[in-house]
Design a protein around this motif. Structure first.
Motif, PDB file in Angstrom:
ATOM      1  N   MET A  76      -0.948  10.648   5.290  1.00 19.47           N
ATOM      2  CA  MET A  76      -1.959   9.967   4.472  1.00 19.47           C
ATOM      3  C   MET A  76      -1.315   9.258   3.284  1.00 19.47           C
ATOM      4  N   ALA A  77      -0.349   9.910   2.650  1.00 23.28           N
ATOM      5  CA  ALA A  77       0.356   9.262   1.539  1.00 23.28           C
ATOM      6  C   ALA A  77       1.147   8.049   2.030  1.00 23.28           C
ATOM      7  N   LEU A  78       1.745   8.159   3.215  1.00 24.75           N
ATOM      8  CA  LEU A  78       2.500   7.035   3.777  1.00 24.75           C
ATOM      9  C   LEU A  78       1.583   5.853   4.071  1.00 24.75           C
ATOM     10  N   LEU A  79       0.408   6.115   4.612  1.00 23.03           N
ATOM     11  CA  LEU A  79      -0.522   5.034   4.910  1.00 23.03           C
ATOM     12  C   LEU A  79      -0.974   4.323   3.637  1.00 23.03           C
ATOM     13  N   VAL A  80      -1.246   5.086   2.589  1.00 24.97           N
ATOM     14  CA  VAL A  80      -1.662   4.468   1.324  1.00 24.97           C
ATOM     15  C   VAL A  80      -0.508   3.652   0.731  1.00 24.97           C
ATOM     16  N   GLY A  81       0.703   4.187   0.775  1.00 21.19           N
ATOM     17  CA  GLY A  81       1.837   3.458   0.227  1.00 21.19           C
ATOM     18  C   GLY A  81       2.143   2.185   0.992  1.00 21.19           C
TER      19      GLY A  81
END
Length: 240
Positions: A71-76
Motif C-alpha cells: 500500500m505504501a509502494l502504491l501511494v509512493g
C-alpha cells in the motif's frame, strides 16, 4: 505523408491524454472489474470457509508487512509516475493496470486478518459504531458522487486553477453533498423509514402499511373507527 500521419497520431494520443484516459480507460467496466471480483471472492471465502486460513502468528505478521508495504509502494508510485510521459511508458502502463487490483488485495487481507483475530487495534477501530451509518450509505455514495463531480466540471466556463486549498475545498464540498443526498436516498430505501416520513409534524404515507390512529381518515377516504397498532391496505381494512 507518413510524417504527417505520425504527427497527427502523436497529437491525438499525447496532447489529448486526459480525454483519452477518461474515455478509454477510466470509465470502462473492463478496467474496473478486478477489484469487484476480488471483493466477491473474498466474501465467498469468508462465507464458505471451514477453518481459519491463518494458523500461526508469523503468518499474520508476514501478511501485515506485505500488505502495508504494498500500500505504501502504491501511494509512493502515484507521486513518482504522476507526470504524463511523452511516449508510451511501461512503468506507467503497469501501474495503471495493476494498482487497483493490488490495492483491493491489500484491503482484502486487512478484512481477512481482522476477521480471524489478527487485526489488533485496527479491528477495534473498524468495529466502532461510528462506521455503521456510513457503511449503510456507502453504496449510495458510490452511485451519487460522480453526478456532483461531472455536474460541477461541466458547468465550468474556464479551466480550474489547481491549488491544494482549492481542491481541498472542492473535495469537502463534494463530500458533504454526496453524504447528504446518499443519506436521503438510503432513508427512502429503508422499509422501516419509508412507512412514515415526518415533515412539519405531519405524517406522509409512503407504503401500504403504516399505523393509523383512531378517527384518522385513510387515503381512500374511509374513517378508521378502531385503534389498532397497525392497519394494512384499504382492502385489508374493508375485509376486517
Amino acid at each position: 505523408m507518413d510524417k504527417v500521419q505520425q504527427i497527427n497520431w502523436t497529437y491525438v494520443c499525447f496532447t489529448r491524454t486526459s480525454e483519452n484516459y477518461v474515455l478509454h480507460y477510466y470509465v470502462k467496466p473492463y478496467t474496473r472489474y478486478g477489484p469487484f471480483l476480488i471483493g466477491i471472492m473474498t466474501g465467498i471465502h469468508l462465507k464458505t470457509k471451514k477453518k481459519p486460513l491463518l494458523r500461526q502468528k508469523w503468518q499474520a505478521a508476514l501478511g501485515w508487512f506485505c500488505c502495508l508495504s504494498v500500500m505504501a509502494l502504491l501511494v509512493g508510485l502515484a507521486y513518482v509516475l504522476r507526470e504524463t510521459p511523452a511516449y508510451p511508458s511501461l512503468p506507467h502502463a503497469l501501474y495503471q493496470a495493476l494498482h487497483r487490483p493490488v490495492w483491493a488485495l491489500s484491503v482484502s487481507w486487512i478484512i481477512l486478518a481482522c476477521e480471524e483475530g489478527y487485526g489488533g487495534f485496527i479491528t477495534n477501530l473498524l468495529s466502532l459504531s461510528f462506521w455503521v451509518p456510513l457503511s449503510n450509505i456507502s453504496f449510495a455514495c458510490y452511485l451519487v458522487h460522480p453526478i456532483f463531480i461531472i455536474l460541477y466540471n461541466g458547468l465550468q466556463e474556464t479551466p480550474i486553477h489547481y491549488t491544494d486549498i482549492n481542491f481541498m475545498y472542492l473535495f469537502f464540498g463534494h463530500l458533504v453533498l454526496t453524504l447528504a443526498l446518499s443519506y436521503i436516498l438510503s432513508l427512502y430505501n429503508d422499509d422501516s423509514v419509508r412507512k412514515r416520513i415526518w415533515f412539519k409534524g405531519f405524517a406522509v404515507r409512503l407504503l401500504p402499511i403504516i399505523p393509523f390512529k383512531k378517527g384518522e381518515r385513510t387515503l381512500d377516504g374511509s374513517l378508521l373507527l378502531k385503534d389498532p397498532k397497525a392497519v394494512g391496505t384499504s382492502s385489508d381494512r374493508k375485509s376486517s
